[in-house]
Design a protein around this motif. Structure first.
Motif, PDB file in Angstrom:
ATOM      1  N   ASP A  50      48.242  25.852   0.211  1.00 14.58           N
ATOM      2  CA  ASP A  50      49.324  26.783   0.474  1.00 14.58           C
ATOM      3  C   ASP A  50      48.806  28.171   0.130  1.00 14.58           C
ATOM      4  O   ASP A  50      48.356  28.402  -0.992  1.00 14.58           O
ATOM      5  N   GLU A  51      48.846  29.074   1.070  1.00  9.41           N
ATOM      6  CA  GLU A  51      48.258  30.387   0.830  1.00  9.41           C
ATOM      7  C   GLU A  51      49.040  31.200  -0.197  1.00  9.41           C
ATOM      8  O   GLU A  51      48.467  32.015  -0.912  1.00  9.41           O
ATOM      9  N   ASN A  64      35.632  35.350  13.654  1.00  7.86           N
ATOM     10  CA  ASN A  64      36.592  35.993  12.757  1.00  7.86           C
ATOM     11  C   ASN A  64      36.807  35.085  11.549  1.00  7.86           C
ATOM     12  O   ASN A  64      37.657  34.204  11.559  1.00  7.86           O
ATOM     13  N   CYS A  65      36.033  35.310  10.514  1.00 11.00           N
ATOM     14  CA  CYS A  65      36.057  34.404   9.363  1.00 11.00           C
ATOM     15  C   CYS A  65      37.097  34.790   8.312  1.00 11.00           C
ATOM     16  O   CYS A  65      37.343  34.047   7.383  1.00 11.00           O
ATOM     17  N   HIS A  66      37.743  35.935   8.456  1.00 10.97           N
ATOM     18  CA  HIS A  66      38.669  36.396   7.420  1.00 10.97           C
ATOM     19  C   HIS A  66      39.857  35.459   7.239  1.00 10.97           C
ATOM     20  O   HIS A  66      40.364  35.305   6.133  1.00 10.97           O
ATOM     21  N   ASP A  67      40.315  34.846   8.308  1.00 11.80           N
ATOM     22  CA  ASP A  67      41.440  33.919   8.202  1.00 11.80           C
ATOM     23  C   ASP A  67      41.087  32.678   7.397  1.00 11.80           C
ATOM     24  O   ASP A  67      41.957  32.026   6.838  1.00 11.80           O
ATOM     25  N   ASN A  68      39.814  32.342   7.351  1.00  5.49           N
ATOM     26  CA  ASN A  68      39.381  31.162   6.609  1.00  5.49           C
ATOM     27  C   ASN A  68      39.092  31.454   5.144  1.00  5.49           C
ATOM     28  O   ASN A  68      38.792  30.541   4.379  1.00  5.49           O
ATOM     29  N   ALA A  69      39.166  32.699   4.738  1.00  6.41           N
ATOM     30  CA  ALA A  69      38.789  33.088   3.380  1.00  6.41           C
ATOM     31  C   ALA A  69      39.520  32.319   2.285  1.00  6.41           C
ATOM     32  O   ALA A  69      38.889  31.877   1.324  1.00  6.41           O
ATOM     33  N   HIS A  95      46.532  27.116   9.477  1.00 10.56           N
ATOM     34  CA  HIS A  95      45.390  27.818  10.046  1.00 10.56           C
ATOM     35  C   HIS A  95      44.144  26.942   9.998  1.00 10.56           C
ATOM     36  O   HIS A  95      43.903  26.251   9.020  1.00 10.56           O
ATOM     37  N   SER A  96      43.369  26.987  11.055  1.00 10.39           N
ATOM     38  CA  SER A  96      42.080  26.282  11.078  1.00 10.39           C
ATOM     39  C   SER A  96      41.080  27.125  11.853  1.00 10.39           C
ATOM     40  O   SER A  96      41.434  28.073  12.540  1.00 10.39           O
ATOM     41  N   SER A 148      41.645  31.050  14.496  1.00 11.24           N
ATOM     42  CA  SER A 148      40.929  32.328  14.599  1.00 11.24           C
ATOM     43  C   SER A 148      40.150  32.425  15.893  1.00 11.24           C
ATOM     44  O   SER A 148      39.742  31.418  16.471  1.00 11.24           O
ATOM     45  N   ARG A 149      39.917  33.667  16.277  1.00 14.05           N
ATOM     46  CA  ARG A 149      38.958  33.906  17.349  1.00 14.05           C
ATOM     47  C   ARG A 149      37.570  33.575  16.813  1.00 14.05           C
ATOM     48  O   ARG A 149      37.327  33.595  15.609  1.00 14.05           O
ATOM     49  N   LYS A 150      36.660  33.303  17.698  1.00  8.54           N
ATOM     50  CA  LYS A 150      35.280  33.046  17.312  1.00  8.54           C
ATOM     51  C   LYS A 150      34.725  34.240  16.550  1.00  8.54           C
ATOM     52  O   LYS A 150      34.929  35.386  16.943  1.00  8.54           O
TER      53      LYS A 150
END
Length: 142
Positions: free
Chosen positions: A3-4, A73-78, A43-44, A69-71
């Protein structure tokens, strides 16, 4: 899955193969932590397992909005990458496992400890469960 807001580990499954069963088992575990009437966003990244038709279909049945995420774009996975970094540094790097069951038990024990005993300064020096319970209580009182 975490949970974020609270950083609570909601579902964590150890498998010896990244396959459809792993995804199904993870979503099945997640079901136990969803509040009735909630509409969470999951999110994945763009891994193959998140693009098979059964995955978004199951999310829809569980009333979960899918985010991907778009290819590049790693910020969403942080947030989840941060959790895995802690899991490795605080648990896995110091232990040796002879079987997948030993690894599974250690990961589950860590998740329990992380949720219920490990405080985080990012959530006011509380544990994730304590933070969630406090936030739910405040919402009910409002």
């Amino acid at each position: 899955m975490t949970d974020e807001a609270s950083r609570e580990v909601l579902a964590i499954i150890v498998s010896n193969s990244p396959n459809k069963t792993l995804i199904k088992d993870t979503l099945d575990e997640l079901k136990n932590h969803l509040m009735p009437g909630s509409r969470p966003i999951l999110h994945s990244d763009q891994g193959w397992q998140y693009q098979i038709p059964a995955y978004p279909n199951q999310l829809e049945l569980m009333n979960i909005a899918q985010s991907m995420s778009r290819k590049g774009n790693c910020h969403d996975n942080a947030p989840i990458e941060s959790f895995f970094n802690l899991l490795k540094r605080e648990c896995l790097n110091y232990l040796k496992f002879n079987t997948i069951d030993e690894l599974r038990q250690s990961v589950n024990d860590y998740a329990q400890w992380f949720n219920n005993e490990r405080i985080s300064m990012n959530i006011g020096g509380m544990t994730p469960v304590w933070y969630r319970e406090l936030m739910c209580t405040e919402e009910l009182e409002a």
